[in-house]
Scaffold this active site. Structure first.
Site, PDB file in Angstrom:
ATOM      1  N   GLU A 428       0.191   2.008   2.907  1.00  0.00           N
ATOM      2  CA  GLU A 428       0.071   3.366   2.371  1.00  0.00           C
ATOM      3  C   GLU A 428       0.795   4.376   3.255  1.00  0.00           C
ATOM      4  O   GLU A 428       1.374   5.339   2.755  1.00  0.00           O
ATOM      5  CB  GLU A 428      -1.398   3.757   2.213  1.00  0.00           C
ATOM      6  CG  GLU A 428      -2.235   2.798   1.358  1.00  0.00           C
ATOM      7  CD  GLU A 428      -1.635   2.508  -0.008  1.00  0.00           C
ATOM      8  OE1 GLU A 428      -0.926   3.377  -0.549  1.00  0.00           O
ATOM      9  OE2 GLU A 428      -1.848   1.395  -0.536  1.00  0.00           O
ATOM     10  N   GLU A 450       7.518   0.278  -3.951  1.00  0.00           N
ATOM     11  CA  GLU A 450       6.564  -0.780  -3.631  1.00  0.00           C
ATOM     12  C   GLU A 450       7.178  -1.889  -2.796  1.00  0.00           C
ATOM     13  O   GLU A 450       6.521  -2.472  -1.946  1.00  0.00           O
ATOM     14  CB  GLU A 450       5.934  -1.342  -4.909  1.00  0.00           C
ATOM     15  CG  GLU A 450       5.117  -0.307  -5.678  1.00  0.00           C
ATOM     16  CD  GLU A 450       4.030   0.355  -4.824  1.00  0.00           C
ATOM     17  OE1 GLU A 450       3.713  -0.160  -3.742  1.00  0.00           O
ATOM     18  OE2 GLU A 450       3.512   1.398  -5.255  1.00  0.00           O
TER      19      GLU A 450
HETATM   20 ZN   LIG Z   1       2.229   0.714  -2.752  1.00  0.00          ZN
END
Ligand SMILES: [Zn+2]
Length: 1011
Positions: A428, A450
């Site tokens: 994060e 991502e």
């Molecule tokens: Zn992520």
């Protein structure tokens, strides 16, 4: 976002290791939007070997299937398909004629109904929001949660960049207060008036029609008041709750990624449309609020209300906003560079947040230094939320976690839990730069977010815990894990066109995360670490507070490489990895002193029907950074200077071998893809495979741990694709009783679990079990169940050993587990079981126990105060062999009786793991399908994951038929569509696998005297 909702704790897993984490649309087929009144869907299905060519075609309400029953010359298949597809996209009914060219005969029938196609949902671009004022006020102050709502207001400053007579923004599930809608021009000058407004619920648009055109360059405002329900649906602004001192307390919190900011307030809800925000959260005086920025002032209002007014945010995307109204407690630290860092949890739990906070503080500063860009906000908060759909969400300055991803209690939580916390915290924080500071222009580049966060997370954890060998773990956690998914024709390219929210939700999958991370790791290798880092900084600085396309990254990296005299064009390499799906196998053949290298697209089932949803501009050829070492050189520490490129244009590459063993040396070997930096498999001549196996059996440590894991993983998967004899794969397991490193053991566990799923209903299973027992007996007596004082990775290995031993019913394992559990039952306040082995001990004791053990576990579950412990008990309770107990458990889960909604799908998955409960779980899922889909499909990952898990052991024609029938009976799978198509492809591959290999395995086992 961190994508791990299914929690397997003790294995060191924050990861679910699904064979099938997600999905791909079947019936939705090929998504095209045209200006025409209809949208066409093409499913061009190529059944290469046996059947011929079938083209499903639907357009203008007509549905046609062209069945081309004769096989055309193979070279013409691809051409025909391309032609058919073009015609279908154009809506041209000549498609069947086109199909019948090239010697194919054709018949036409009516196709089954196709799923409704998805509309184009992108906002028009004539207006640019600059500044929002948002006020939100949840109403959750009685004991009737069904009546809870929230209301609020928004005022948006917008600049006109193109003349137009409407204001179009996004809205979903909100009611606009009658008479509150206002539109006007900022400052002097006149503005057109509102003529009418409408809501387009399909596209989630709010369209305000004006009686005249807007002036380019002028600034306007739109404002309104609205209200919405506050429900426990884990999306938008939603309701969470927890019990404290026998009282239920309510929390309002948010999850806005990807498209749910519009459920909280009307807005321009696309990632590239950035603006600044002034947030006001209104609460009762006994509550607190948290948002992205610090509170500027708190203003008392009538009736005990208080308005917390926040400092203005930097320019940011709507999906990264976060709002919480709660009564949590907080502990704080300050980072080296003076960022205030807070860790919030429900009252009494902040002591479990210290590890996450310490780790966050370290990693935030490390990333600032690594990227050479300061964290731009004055504070960072982390919050452990009782109900949360993903693992965590990277909201800028306010990261929200599910409790298991943030809370860690020494002595109760395991090393696996600890690693998961560290990994999610790191993931994060990586997003604060990748995603928050620089945001993908659209969700099609989700992987930029991502993939990067999933790679960079390893760097952060490695910085804090070098002894965890995170970069070794990478290959089993991510690379080999996603190889599975990406070996299917129903995979998708890393970069993937998406429009509708269902399609966006669908790509939060292993390809975006794990393949994204794997190709970034490969890129770091072929660029070299310094070039990679400097190129990243260049990219981030160039695009900060803005949106980027992947080409922007390629350009920054190329410029950096070329400035250092490296002649690399990153785009031409990386396009082959991001714009086409799947990956290659490189086959190495020895020719004297040369190595002949060929590349071929890897497919788990090369004869699988390619739905042709995606095509390749590169003919499924890649730019491959190849490396190798040999039994003479034993050089496992390679750098970018060692790379030999296999080009996408070459079918065959010859290189002069260095350090090759004499050709007459039967023990000499070559290993390709050293440390598995490349995203490809390697195949060899069988003499080389046998030499590698001999090396494993004599002294396995000569080969690096990663390459041992690679040998096991490649061998088994080359068997599945029909490129290798299964006896070679079986032989890679022979040395296992000597293996003491986590990564190769984990690689083996995954393959063994696959074989177990395939054989569990086969008469051969008995002999297989005997073989497995022979491999585990000695390690179990060496490792035992005593995990006291074990190092991190030893704890992982012990967990694997104990797991295998108990799974294969090793008597010593079962009796140890039962006796430990009994000690706990006799004295519930003192759990004597080491956290590292708890999951398997609970599971085994419940599996061989009765209702008393189960009920005891359930009582412990209800009172457990550590979220990780709750998860272990949830897993353990799924191990009962009594179907009535399992059914009672599943019913509790879907009725949410003491089990949280975020855990329901996990419970279904846990139960389906056990051979004896597989078809039972599938029956249960079908029986309760509507409830499951309506109530629990809100979670982005868990739903697809559940579908893949429950069906992954299917390997009979009967099961396949059941799956097909079920799919036919349903009209819309929402974000689970790809999961079902993949389940189908997997089941077909499994059937083939068991038919081909059952006999050989039986013979091999008999040869070892197991029968
Ligand atoms: Zn992520």
């Amino acid at each position: 976002m961190n994508s791990e909702p299914i929690e397997f704790t003790d294995m060191g897993k924050y990861n679910s290791h699904t064979d099938l984490t997600s999905n791909k649309s079947t019936k939705g087929g090929f998504f095209v939007s045209t200006a025409k009144a209809f949208i066409l869907v093409l499913l061009a299905i190529l059944i290469a070997v046996v059947i011929g060519l079938i083209v499903h075609f639907a357009g203008s309400g007509k549905e046609v299937v062209c069945k081309c029953s004769e096989v055309p010359a193979s070279s013409s298949i691809a051409d025909r398909l391309t032609e058919c597809k073009t015609l279908a996209v154009q809506g041209n009914m000549d498609i069947c004629t086109a199909c019948s060219k090239g010697g194919m005969t054709m018949s036409t029938t009516t196709a089954p109904p196709t799923t409704p196609t998805k509309p184009d949902v992108r906002l028009p671009r004539h207006l640019q929001p600059i500044f929002y004022e948002v006020e939100l006020q949840p109403h959750m102050y009685n004991d009737q949660p069904k009546t809870f709502t929230f209301d609020g207001s928004v005022r948006i400053q917008i600049r006109c960049v193109e003349a137009s007579n409407n204001v179009t923004l996004q809205i979903n599930k909100l009611n606009i207060t009658r008479g509150s809608l206002l539109f006007g021009r900022e400052g002097a000058g006149s503005a057109p008036n509102i003529k009418s407004w409408e809501e387009d619920t399909t596209r989630q648009f709010l369209i305000i029609h004006l009686d005249g055109d807007l002036t380019v360059g002028a600034t306007y405002f739109v404002q309104m008041e609205f209200a919405g329900p506050l429900k426990d649906d884990l999306a938008g602004l939603y309701l969470s709750k927890y019990d404290y001192n026998n009282e239920t307390r309510y929390v309002a919190t948010t999850q806005l990624q990807p498209t749910d900011a519009r459920r909280v307030f009307p807005c321009f809800d696309e990632p590239a449309i950035k603006a600044r925000f002034n947030i006001t959260l209104v609460r009762k005086s006994n509550k607190k609020t948290i948002s992205n920025m610090p509170i500027a002032q708190s203003i008392p209002r009538a009736d005990d209300w208080v308005a917390d007014v926040y400092y203005t945010t930097p320019k940011m995307s709507t999906y990264l906003l976060a709002f919480i109204v709660c009564d949590f407690e907080v502990i704080t630290e300050t980072t080296q560079n003076n960022i205030e860092y807070g860790a919030w949890a429900t009252p009494g739990k902040t002591d479990q947040a210290t590890y996450a906070l310490d780790t966050g503080v370290k990693i935030l500063t490390y990333f600032e230094e690594y990227f050479n860009i300061s964290f731009p906000l004055p504070k960072q908060d982390m919050v452990a939320m009782p109900d949360f759909s993903a693992g965590a969400m990277e909201n800028w300055g306010l990261i929200i976690y599910r409790e298991t991803a943030m809370l860690y209690k020494p002595g109760v939580s395991s090393e696996g839990n600890k690693q998961r916390v560290a990994v999610v915290v790191s993931h994060e924080l990586a997003h604060q730069w990748f995603g928050n500071l620089v945001t993908p222009s659209w969700w099609d580049d989700l992987w930029l977010n991502e993939g990067f966060a999933s790679f960079v997370e390893y760097m952060g954890v490695d910085y804090c815990h070098p002894d965890w060998k995170m970069f070794e773990q990478f290959v089993v956690e991510d690379l080999q894990d996603v190889f599975d998914f990406d070996g299917l024709t129903t995979s998708h390219p890393v970069y993937v066109p998406v429009g509708h929210p269902d399609e966006i939700n669908e790509i939060f999958d292993r390809v975006s995360y794990a393949k994204g991370a794997s190709i970034i790791r490969m890129m770091r290798f072929f660029l070299g670490e310094d070039t990679f880092r400097l190129g990243l900084t260049k990219y981030l600085k160039r695009k900060e507070y803005d949106a980027a396309f992947h080409d922007d990254l390629w350009q920054a990296l190329t410029e950096q490489a070329q400035s250092e005299g490296k002649s690399i064009d990153v785009k031409s390499i990386m396009d082959t990895w991001t714009l086409q799906m799947n990956y290659p196998t490189v086959t190495i053949t020895r020719e004297g002193n040369n190595l002949r290298l060929t590349q071929k697209r890897y497919l788990r089932d090369p004869s699988a029907v390619d739905p042709m949803k995606y095509t390749s501009d590169f003919g499924y050829k890649w730019e491959i950074p190849f490396t190798y070492t040999t039994s003479i050189a034993k050089h496992f520490n390679k750098s970018d200077a060692d790379v030999k490129w296999i080009r996408k244009t070459e079918t065959e590459t010859a290189i002069v071998g260095e350090g090759l063993p004499p050709i007459t040396d039967g023990d000499g070997w070559i290993i390709g893809n050293v440390q598995q930096y490349g995203f490809y498999r390697v195949n060899y001549e069988s003499s080389n495979w046998l030499a590698l196996i001999k090396q494993l059996n004599t002294d396995h440590k000569v080969i690096s741990a990663i390459n041992r894991a690679q040998i096991i993983n490649d061998a088994w998967n080359l068997v599945t694709s029909g490129d290798l004899d299964i006896t070679i794969a079986l032989k890679t397991l022979e040395y296992l009783n000597k293996e003491e490193d986590y990564v190769p053991r984990e690689a083996a566990r995954i393959q063994i679990a696959f074989v177990e799923r395939m054989l569990s209903k086969s008469p051969v299973y008995g002999a297989w079990k005997k073989f497995m027992l022979s491999r585990i007996q000695e390690p179990f007596s060496r490792w035992t169940m005593n995990n006291t004082g074990a190092s991190h990775l030893d704890s992982y290995v012990r967990s694997l050993v104990v797991s295998t031993a108990c799974d294969y019913d090793l008597p010593a394992c079962i009796s140890d587990a039962k006796s430990l559990f009994k000690q706990w039952m006799d004295n519930p306040s003192n759990n004597p079981i080491n956290p590292g082995i708890k999951t398997k001990v609970y599971c085994t004791a419940i599996k061989y126990g009765g209702v008393a053990e189960w009920d005891f576990a359930f009582e412990q579950f209800k009172t457990a105060e550590v979220a990780a412990e709750k998860v272990r008990l949830l897993q353990g309770m799924a191990c009962s062999q009594e179907l009535w107990i399992l059914r009672r458990y599943l019913l509790k889960a879907i009725r949410k009786e003491d089990i949280r909604k975020q855990d329901t799908l996990s419970v279904i998955i846990y139960v389906s793991t056990h051979a004896y409960a597989r078809s039972f779980t599938w029956d249960f899922v079908r029986e309760h399908w509507n409830t499951i889909k309506e109530d629990f499909a809100v979670s982005l990952f868990a739903f697809s994951n559940m579908i893949g898990r429950v069906t992954r052991a299917f390997n009979t024609e009967f099961e396949l038929q059941q799956l097909e029938e079920f799919m036919k009976s349903q009209s819309d799978f929402g974000s689970g569509e790809r999961a079902f198509t993949q389940a189908l492809e997997k089941a077909k591959t499994n059937i083939k696998w068991i038919n081909q290999h059952e006999k050989t395995i039986e013979n091999w086992l008999a040869g070892l005297r197991y029968d």
